[in-house]
Design an enzyme around this catalytic site. Structure first.
Site, mmCIF file in Angstrom:
data_model
loop_
_atom_site.group_PDB
_atom_site.id
_atom_site.type_symbol
_atom_site.label_atom_id
_atom_site.label_comp_id
_atom_site.label_asym_id
_atom_site.label_seq_id
_atom_site.Cartn_x
_atom_site.Cartn_y
_atom_site.Cartn_z
ATOM 1 N N CYS A 245 45.928 30.027 45.996
ATOM 2 C CA CYS A 245 46.326 31.143 46.873
ATOM 3 C C CYS A 245 45.089 31.888 47.343
ATOM 4 O O CYS A 245 44.218 32.230 46.541
ATOM 5 C CB CYS A 245 47.255 32.080 46.111
ATOM 6 N N CYS A 248 45.300 35.664 45.651
ATOM 7 C CA CYS A 248 45.251 35.914 44.201
ATOM 8 C C CYS A 248 44.650 34.754 43.427
ATOM 9 O O CYS A 248 44.495 34.831 42.215
ATOM 10 C CB CYS A 248 46.640 36.246 43.663
ATOM 11 N N CYS A 270 50.602 32.754 48.176
ATOM 12 C CA CYS A 270 51.826 32.652 47.367
ATOM 13 C C CYS A 270 53.049 32.981 48.215
ATOM 14 O O CYS A 270 53.066 33.998 48.907
ATOM 15 C CB CYS A 270 51.819 33.656 46.215
ATOM 16 N N CYS A 276 52.209 37.288 43.469
ATOM 17 C CA CYS A 276 50.881 37.425 44.072
ATOM 18 C C CYS A 276 50.339 38.847 43.870
ATOM 19 O O CYS A 276 49.189 39.045 43.473
ATOM 20 C CB CYS A 276 50.962 37.103 45.560
HETATM 21 ZN ZN LIG Z 1 48.873 34.651 45.431
#
Ligand SMILES: [Zn+2]
Lengths: 303, 203
Positions: A245, A248, A270, A276
């Site tokens: 992602c 994150c 995400c 997230c």
């Molecule tokens: Zn994420």
């Protein structure tokens, strides 16, 4: 009961009348007793159009109580119009506490995703289902599909999947990928990405499915086998993503592509927004995470 | 107290919220067979119908669901009147016509296969049996496995039907047809859906 709950009762707690709730509750109990079997029920008109999760809404309305905490997600996000409307609806008609936090919720109504955070035995996941019949595209007649389920006649389904392999070299279905429940009924897991299919297998949470337009309710009890259909030489595989992602840095989660500009700029983030945001709040960062992000900056969806 | 008073009294004090609480207890119990769900006393039906069984009937039964009463309950006009008044459910003529069956004397009850089993195409058209039991712990132990149970669970209701384990095995074999059982004890309930297998039974 306190005065507040008496107030709720005077304008129909959870919207549905009691006879409708009883009918839906009976269907839910049968669904749990016969995992993966589609129980017919008399779907009611809801103050929202079909396609907005009226089946899921009726299931939620029939199980919810004043002490429940409700989370609603649409494609993994808590802040889309569909999720926000349904959450606002239950806040109004049942005065329940709502949340975006997966861990806090006792009931999670969902369209098209299962949260990344593993669910617990004290949670119920309610799926909004548009087309509950996994055999529908093979056989349009309800009387015939019902017979096929009755006789456990699932050969055609395997033939269809194998045609995919012949044509594409793999099973091309990525959404609503059919599963077999407890070795008996073939079931549509609703249009979740097949990435989420393994989460249904032996989940500690009860999973309920409501299809409003098609008037069907079905269920997967906790700790029940949910196996994606496949072949020995072409085993079931979930989608994988070649990057984490962008916000994150999570790996092994389901990612959505987000277009950043009209020059082809994009990122993968995400699909589960709560997951997230939690990770970012915990100090996890992807390569495109905003530098100014702070732990307290979590956005609340507009109700 | 005369029959009229008995049949009018004893319903849910808060019909909407009480029904939800009872339903959730049943839903949790059928989703997790063998777990004991506590239930406050929410109904006061005339004896020998119990508070728990009465509450289950109030939560699930209505004029769409014919209810069968076992001979012990049928013998009490006040029970018939109470169920009729509070649920509106018609009495089923035979066990095979019943959507729900209230059984005050499980030991002497009719065979499980005498109740509606559903059809292969509509296995949901089966009878849900509500068995009144004294408790869920003092009888022979039933070791359970199947959907809803992580490994095994255990329950020990006393006074179960004769040859229950053998009858239940046959009920399993009829899947997806078959009956489901709600065990109504004082202050609690548990469920045996048709998917639950009984592994062994102590003597
Ligand atoms: Zn994420």
């Amino acid at each position: 009961m306190n005065a507040q709950s008496t107030d709720i009762a005077t304008y129909n707690f959870a919207y549905l009348d009691e006879q409708t709730k009883r009918m839906i509750r009976r269907a839910i109990l049968k669904g749990i007793a016969i995992p993966g079997y589609q129980v017919p029920f008399a779907s009611r008109e809801m103050p929202m159009p079909y396609g907005w999760g009226t089946g899921g809404v009726q299931v939620t309305a029939s199980i919810i109580g004043p002490d429940d905490v409700l989370k609603v997600i649409d494609q993994g996000a808590d802040d889309t119009t569909n999720a926000v409307s349904i959450r606002a609806f239950f806040k109004k008609v049942a005065k329940v506490d709502v949340t975006t936090e997966t861990a806090r919720a006792t009931i999670i109504q969902t369209r098209h995703r299962i949260p990344e955070q593993p669910l617990t035995a004290s949670q119920v996941l309610v799926f909004q289902v548009p087309i509950p019949e996994p055999l529908r595209f093979l056989e349009p007649r309800e009387t015939e599909t019902r017979k096929m389920h009755a006789l456990e006649e699932y050969g055609l389904m395997h033939v269809k999947l194998y045609e995919d392999i012949a044509k594409h070299g793999r099973i091309a279905t990525t959404y609503a990928y059919p599963v077999k429940v407890e070795g008996r009924y073939v079931m549509d897991p609703s249009p979740t990405p097949k990435f989420d299919n393994p989460k249904m297998h032996r989940s500690p949470a009860l999973q309920l499915f409501g299809a409003g337009r098609e008037k069907r309710i079905y269920a997967v009890p906790p700790f029940t086998d949910v196996v994606s259909l496949d072949f020995e030489d072409h085993p079931f595989e979930v989608q994988t993503f070649d990057q984490p992602c962008a916000l994150c840095g999570a790996e092994n989660v389901y990612l959505d592509e987000v277009i950043l500009d009209d020059h082809g700029g994009h990122m993968f983030v995400c699909s589960d927004t709560d997951h997230c945001e939690k990770r970012q709040a915990d100090g996890q960062h992807g390569h495109l995470a905003p530098e100014t992000h702070s732990a307290s900056g979590k956005m609340e969806p507009v109700e | 107290m005369d029959i009229t008073t008995q049949s009018i009294d004893g319903g849910f004090a808060e019909p909407v919220f009480n029904a939800q609480v009872v339903f959730r207890a049943i839903m949790d119990a059928i989703a997790r067979p063998g777990t004991v769900q506590n239930l406050p006393q929410l109904a006061r039906p005339p004896a020998p119908l119990s508070a728990t069984a009465g509450a289950v009937a109030l939560a699930l039964c209505d004029n769409d669901t014919p209810v069968w009463l076992d001979p012990r309950l049928q013998a009490e006009a006040s029970v018939k009147a109470w169920v009729g008044f509070h649920t509106g459910a018609p009495l089923a003529n035979t066990p095979a016509d019943a959507h729900f069956a209230l059984i005050a004397n499980p030991k002497e009850m009719a065979a499980l296969d005498g109740f509606a089993q559903g059809t292969q195409e509509y296995p949901d058209r089966s009878t849900t049996l509500i068995l009144l039991v004294d408790d869920l712990a003092s009888g022979p132990s039933l070791l359970l496995e199947g959907p809803g149970i992580e490994k095994t669970s255990m329950i020990a209701p006393p006074g179960m039907p004769r040859h229950f384990v053998e009858q239940w095995k046959q009920n399993n074999q009829r899947f997806p047809r078959g009956v489901d059982i709600i065990l109504a004890a004082p202050g609690s309930l548990a469920c045996l859906p048709r998917t639950t297998r009984i592994k062994t039974m102590e003597a």
